[in-house]
Design an enzyme around this catalytic site. Structure first.
Site, mmCIF file in Angstrom:
data_model
loop_
_atom_site.group_PDB
_atom_site.id
_atom_site.type_symbol
_atom_site.label_atom_id
_atom_site.label_comp_id
_atom_site.label_asym_id
_atom_site.label_seq_id
_atom_site.Cartn_x
_atom_site.Cartn_y
_atom_site.Cartn_z
ATOM 1 C CE1 TYR A 1 -4.451 1.070 0.024
ATOM 2 C CE2 TYR A 1 -3.202 3.034 0.579
ATOM 3 C CZ TYR A 1 -4.358 2.446 0.126
ATOM 4 O OH TYR A 1 -5.409 3.231 -0.244
ATOM 5 C CB VAL B 1 -15.535 -4.527 4.427
ATOM 6 C CG1 VAL B 1 -15.810 -5.525 3.303
ATOM 7 C CG2 VAL B 1 -14.941 -5.240 5.631
#
Length: 397
Positions: free
Chosen positions: A235, A274
């Site tokens: 990331y 999520v």
């Protein structure tokens, strides 16, 4: 038709209109229960308004601050025989709830990267609102068509420099696997910056400024994620991180522009949640499953709605934005607490397919994933016949 979930990889190919509406209503109820946002925004543009943090921002502005909202998104409607995208049903549900509450809401369905979309939105603001006092930039797209040349650029979720090998969850089989991702080429790095960096946010803000539709004191916020050393290789130290650094660069320029009229712009760093976007990133489902369990046990768990509501009340329209060294609003403060991260680090090496459900909140992850598509919500009859063709007040480009 009777609609059941069909999951392939990190996408659910079916969506439930009634479930999506229930999910939107649940988020609206959360914000309403918190009471009005004091000194909140009144006229808001949300770019990327149909899912995740963008949808939560539109809900917080409308149902927390009583704001008129314009939402921009790129979604597919359903037909009599095929379901539309979850974002379409979310936007339809928002529109319905806003109208019931007597709130102004207009939506534009089109490519937010295009000049045509910007022009359409500017005309809508001029016609209906005059000006906006908050612009939320929350686009998550793997592809961007450049507005001037028409060139289609694709992003790549990759590490930089070396192969990244990590423990991950095969979400199809619910098993722990070893996943490897090849490093990005220089071209892939640049392309990811072009798609996911700050360039488009700058184009939007310049267009809005030049058209005279930004109110004095207007604020703008764009969303980012930094994460921790557990996810950094894929990331923050990877292609996505480079794009998010470019978002910081853009924020500084936009901030300078808005400051001349008493306004400001910031990147808000949010916690891992999520979303369709995060489930596509190797390592994230496992990391999220772990952090969810730990944060729930400590009573500090937040989803998109809770995060954005807290950001608007305590930071963006609160008494102290509590900015970091890069003038970013840090809403990942609870996730990055030492006790949370150390527990994650200790757990990480010991997770196997056998103990995945005990040591993490993987079941909670899966439940949350299905909720994105309108499944698994309380009070919804999933055996009932529903019409996937849902219409609402939207300008389609």
């Amino acid at each position: 038709m009777i609609i059941k979930p069909k999951v392939r990889g990190f996408i659910c190919t079916t969506t439930h209109p009634v479930g999506c509406e229930a999910n939107v209503r649940r988020q609206i109820a959360y914000t309403q229960a918190k009471g009005p946002i004091e000194n909140g925004p009144k006229k808001v543009l949300v770019i990327g308004a149909s899912t995740g943090y963008g949808l939560a921002s539109r809900i917080a502005a409308a149902f927390g601050a009583g704001a008129a909202t314009i939402g921009v998104f790129f979604e597919k409607p359903g037909t009599e025989t095929k379901t539309g995208t979850a974002g379409w049903y979310n936007a339809a549900a928002f529109d319905k709830a806003a109208k019931e509450a007597g709130l102004y809401a207009k939506s534009v369905n089109g490519d937010a990267f295009s000049n045509e979309c910007r022009q359409q939105v500017i005309e809508l603001i001029k016609q209906d609102l005059g000006q906006v006092d908050l612009v939320v930039y929350s686009l998550a797209s793997p592809v961007r068509k450049l507005p001037d040349t028409g060139e289609v650029v694709r992003s790549a979720l990759k590490p930089i420099g070396e192969v990244y090998t990590t423990t991950a969850i095969d979400t199809n089989k619910d098993q722990i696997i070893s996943a490897s991702v090849e490093p990005a080429t220089e071209e892939e790095i640049q392309n990811t910056i072009t798609v996911m960096g700050g360039q488009d946010w700058e184009l939007w803000m310049s267009a809005l400024r030049d058209a005279g539709v930004l109110a004095d004191g207007a604020k703008s916020v764009a969303y980012s994620y930094i994460g921790t050393d557990l996810t950094w290789p894929i990331y923050w130290h990877g292609t996505l991180g480079r794009a998010k650094e470019d978002l910081d660069r853009a924020a500084a320029g936009i901030r300078g522009d808005l400051a001349a009229h008493g306004g400001t712009a910031h990147v808000a760093v949010l916690k891992s949640v999520v979303t369709q976007a995060s489930s596509a990133i190797p390592v994230m489902p496992l990391y999220i499953s772990m952090s969810f369990k730990i944060m729930k046990e400590k009573g500090i768990h937040e989803g998109c709605m809770e995060q954005v509501d807290r950001m608007m009340r305590t930071r963006l329209y609160g008494s102290d934005m509590a900015l970091d060294d890069h003038a970013r609003i840090r809403m990942d403060d609870w996730e990055l607490r030492d006790d949370v991260q150390q527990t994650c680090r200790d757990l990480w090496p010991s997770i196997t397919s056998e103990n995945l459900s005990q040591l993490t909140d993987y079941s909670g992850y899966k439940q949350e994933f299905l909720r994105l598509f309108g499944f698994g919500l309380d009070g919804v009859d999933y055996d009932a016949d529903v019409n996937p063709d849902v219409q609402f007040d939207v300008v389609t480009l």
